[in-house]
Write a protein that holds these residues in place. Sequence first.
Motif, PDB file in Angstrom:
ATOM      1  N   LEU A 296      19.105 -43.821  -7.324  1.00 16.25           N
ATOM      2  CA  LEU A 296      18.058 -42.915  -7.853  1.00 16.25           C
ATOM      3  C   LEU A 296      16.687 -42.950  -7.030  1.00 16.25           C
ATOM      4  N   PHE A 297      16.526 -43.968  -6.188  1.00 12.94           N
ATOM      5  CA  PHE A 297      15.287 -43.778  -5.329  1.00 12.94           C
ATOM      6  C   PHE A 297      15.497 -43.007  -4.214  1.00 12.94           C
ATOM      7  N   VAL A 298      16.598 -43.064  -3.762  1.00 11.88           N
ATOM      8  CA  VAL A 298      17.285 -42.247  -2.348  1.00 11.88           C
ATOM      9  C   VAL A 298      17.222 -41.012  -2.981  1.00 11.88           C
ATOM     10  N   PHE A 299      17.643 -40.691  -3.884  1.00 14.52           N
ATOM     11  CA  PHE A 299      17.870 -39.268  -4.417  1.00 14.52           C
ATOM     12  C   PHE A 299      16.261 -38.599  -4.766  1.00 14.52           C
ATOM     13  N   GLY A 300      15.258 -39.558  -4.961  1.00 10.90           N
ATOM     14  CA  GLY A 300      14.061 -39.029  -5.256  1.00 10.90           C
ATOM     15  C   GLY A 300      13.406 -38.911  -3.998  1.00 10.90           C
ATOM     16  N   LEU A 301      13.769 -39.697  -2.903  1.00  9.60           N
ATOM     17  CA  LEU A 301      13.495 -39.364  -1.399  1.00  9.60           C
ATOM     18  C   LEU A 301      13.850 -37.969  -0.740  1.00  9.60           C
ATOM     19  N   VAL A 302      14.926 -37.888  -1.126  1.00  5.89           N
ATOM     20  CA  VAL A 302      15.726 -36.597  -0.653  1.00  5.89           C
ATOM     21  C   VAL A 302      14.847 -35.597  -1.219  1.00  5.89           C
ATOM     22  N   LEU A 303      14.690 -35.393  -2.750  1.00  7.02           N
ATOM     23  CA  LEU A 303      13.897 -34.325  -3.255  1.00  7.02           C
ATOM     24  C   LEU A 303      12.390 -34.397  -2.574  1.00  7.02           C
ATOM     25  N   LEU A 304      11.787 -35.415  -2.518  1.00  7.98           N
ATOM     26  CA  LEU A 304      10.157 -35.311  -1.882  1.00  7.98           C
ATOM     27  C   LEU A 304      10.356 -34.648  -0.659  1.00  7.98           C
ATOM     28  N   VAL A 305      11.244 -34.842   0.442  1.00 10.58           N
ATOM     29  CA  VAL A 305      11.315 -34.783   1.809  1.00 10.58           C
ATOM     30  C   VAL A 305      11.250 -33.275   1.909  1.00 10.58           C
ATOM     31  N   ARG A 306      12.403 -32.954   0.829  1.00 12.58           N
ATOM     32  CA  ARG A 306      12.854 -31.322   0.720  1.00 12.58           C
ATOM     33  C   ARG A 306      11.607 -30.489   0.133  1.00 12.58           C
ATOM     34  N   ALA A 307      11.149 -31.255  -0.802  1.00 10.47           N
ATOM     35  CA  ALA A 307       9.977 -30.523  -1.590  1.00 10.47           C
ATOM     36  C   ALA A 307       8.694 -30.389  -0.485  1.00 10.47           C
ATOM     37  N   ALA A 308       8.747 -31.508   0.617  1.00 12.16           N
ATOM     38  CA  ALA A 308       7.504 -31.371   1.453  1.00 12.16           C
ATOM     39  C   ALA A 308       7.644 -30.231   2.386  1.00 12.16           C
ATOM     40  N   GLY A 309       8.878 -29.623   2.609  1.00 14.27           N
ATOM     41  CA  GLY A 309       9.170 -28.740   3.646  1.00 14.27           C
ATOM     42  C   GLY A 309       9.604 -29.259   4.823  1.00 14.27           C
ATOM     43  N   ARG A 310       9.937 -30.686   4.806  1.00 12.40           N
ATOM     44  CA  ARG A 310      10.306 -31.028   6.027  1.00 12.40           C
ATOM     45  C   ARG A 310      11.775 -31.000   6.422  1.00 12.40           C
ATOM     46  N   ASN A 311      12.382 -31.513   7.846  1.00 14.16           N
ATOM     47  CA  ASN A 311      13.542 -30.952   8.117  1.00 14.16           C
ATOM     48  C   ASN A 311      14.513 -32.163   7.851  1.00 14.16           C
ATOM     49  N   THR A 312      15.596 -32.168   8.288  1.00 12.33           N
ATOM     50  CA  THR A 312      16.660 -33.306   8.226  1.00 12.33           C
ATOM     51  C   THR A 312      16.217 -34.311   8.927  1.00 12.33           C
ATOM     52  N   ARG A 313      15.854 -34.130  10.106  1.00  8.08           N
ATOM     53  CA  ARG A 313      15.281 -35.281  10.720  1.00  8.08           C
ATOM     54  C   ARG A 313      14.472 -36.324  10.266  1.00  8.08           C
ATOM     55  N   THR A 314      13.278 -35.562   9.525  1.00 11.78           N
ATOM     56  CA  THR A 314      12.394 -36.440   8.943  1.00 11.78           C
ATOM     57  C   THR A 314      12.998 -37.150   7.730  1.00 11.78           C
ATOM     58  N   LEU A 315      13.891 -36.503   7.223  1.00 14.28           N
ATOM     59  CA  LEU A 315      14.743 -37.045   6.045  1.00 14.28           C
ATOM     60  C   LEU A 315      15.342 -38.323   6.444  1.00 14.28           C
ATOM     61  N   LEU A 316      16.004 -38.186   7.518  1.00 12.13           N
ATOM     62  CA  LEU A 316      17.079 -39.369   8.129  1.00 12.13           C
ATOM     63  C   LEU A 316      15.860 -40.392   8.436  1.00 12.13           C
ATOM     64  N   TRP A 317      14.818 -40.448   8.950  1.00 13.20           N
ATOM     65  CA  TRP A 317      13.988 -41.219   9.413  1.00 13.20           C
ATOM     66  C   TRP A 317      13.493 -41.995   8.049  1.00 13.20           C
ATOM     67  N   THR A 318      13.267 -40.951   7.105  1.00 14.74           N
ATOM     68  CA  THR A 318      12.582 -41.409   5.819  1.00 14.74           C
ATOM     69  C   THR A 318      13.643 -42.561   5.264  1.00 14.74           C
ATOM     70  N   VAL A 319      14.965 -42.218   5.245  1.00 16.17           N
ATOM     71  CA  VAL A 319      16.017 -43.002   4.621  1.00 16.17           C
ATOM     72  C   VAL A 319      16.035 -44.423   5.500  1.00 16.17           C
ATOM     73  N   THR A 320      15.878 -44.399   6.971  1.00 13.22           N
ATOM     74  CA  THR A 320      16.043 -45.512   7.658  1.00 13.22           C
ATOM     75  C   THR A 320      14.684 -46.213   7.541  1.00 13.22           C
ATOM     76  N   ALA A 321      13.575 -45.746   7.163  1.00 13.07           N
ATOM     77  CA  ALA A 321      12.683 -46.729   7.019  1.00 13.07           C
ATOM     78  C   ALA A 321      12.754 -47.410   5.727  1.00 13.07           C
ATOM     79  N   PHE A 322      13.374 -46.667   4.818  1.00 12.87           N
ATOM     80  CA  PHE A 322      13.679 -47.782   3.587  1.00 12.87           C
ATOM     81  C   PHE A 322      14.604 -48.702   3.826  1.00 12.87           C
ATOM     82  N   THR A 323      15.728 -48.409   4.509  1.00  7.58           N
ATOM     83  CA  THR A 323      16.638 -49.642   5.036  1.00  7.58           C
ATOM     84  C   THR A 323      15.951 -50.578   5.767  1.00  7.58           C
TER      85      THR A 323
END
Length: 380
Positions: A173-200
């Motif tokens: 659910l937290f990862v799902f929220g991160l996806v929604l947040l990055v998409r809502a902020a208008g960021r690209n897929t690369r930013t999303l991957l960096w965000t998930v990797t930062a979480f890991t």
Amino acid sequence: MSRPPTVWLTRASMLLVLLAIMLVSGPARAHEFRPALLRLTELADASGQGGGRFDLRLVAPALSTAGAIGEGDLTPIVPAHCELGQLRLDCGSQGLIGELGVAGLDRHPVDVIVELRFVDGTQVTAVLGPDQPTMTLDGTSDGTSGGADNDGVFADYVALGIEHILLGPDHLLFVFGLVLLVRAAGRNTRTLLWTVTAFTLAHSITLAAATLELVHVPGPPVEAGIALSILLLARELACGQTDETARDSPLLSVNESTKVSASGREALARAENSWSWRYPWVVAFGFGLLHGFGFAGALSEVGLPQGQIPLALLGFNVGVELGQLGVVALLLVLLAGGRALAGAVGLSEKTARLATRAPIWAMGGLAFAWTLDRVLGFWG
């Protein structure tokens, strides 16, 4: 008079949210993933040598995907010539040779970490499961006919890491929220991957620190904090959502010329000035440190293979990252499909926005229920 489709959609969304909360929040606990542990430690005889006698421990988790695991549901499988007593296994002069495993995995499909510790210092680690409930011990230098080596330990813990993330509803659910947040902020897929990797990366740090006993944090507050992190993330998403906010949504792309009200502009400005929207990877890293203690709580109940802890931790974290990336890829496909479907059926902007709010409502509702349940559990 028939009600407009938007009214029905709103009511249906709220009903689904309430139903999901009732079904999931009650029994939900952080990190339901719990592998079982079968540990055998050879006992020295009077001369200090191994005499074929072992201290045996089988620690079973409370739950499996099939439900609660009762006493006696999982039992040791030992070589035929060995005598199994209460917490003792006597294999005599023949030694520990033959089939070793756990019975009952067909009814309760969980993984089993097997640890063998011999008097001479030899240690053997393996992972069993429903598809392979036993291992063959043949008395060779590595203890098994399968050759339990470093590569095997790494691969086993990669699989455990993938399973952990897929069976951890709060992490997903937290990862799902991160996806929604990055998409809502208008960021690209690369930013999303960096965000998930930062979480890991963050939860890898605290997982290692807790596993190596460098840091100790009580489990109940960690679980409550994890639920609260999801609730705060849902709040950030909700603060940037209004009926008139000109922001990309998973189901709708609003034209830049769309008229935005003063309240919509104010909500958008608050969101854009929020650290969560501007630096999602920082938020992911910060909360990831907390989630790492939750991972450590799951692994601490069964332990890690002595002498191979760094390798097992690396494999586990690689598995978690692979599992997260797989989930993110699936979510992106589903969101793209939802947007295409919304365009094909001709949903109005207002209806589409209501549909995009429903996941945020569900996320916040579940997180609130989990937080309340876990805080009340302090006194349970």
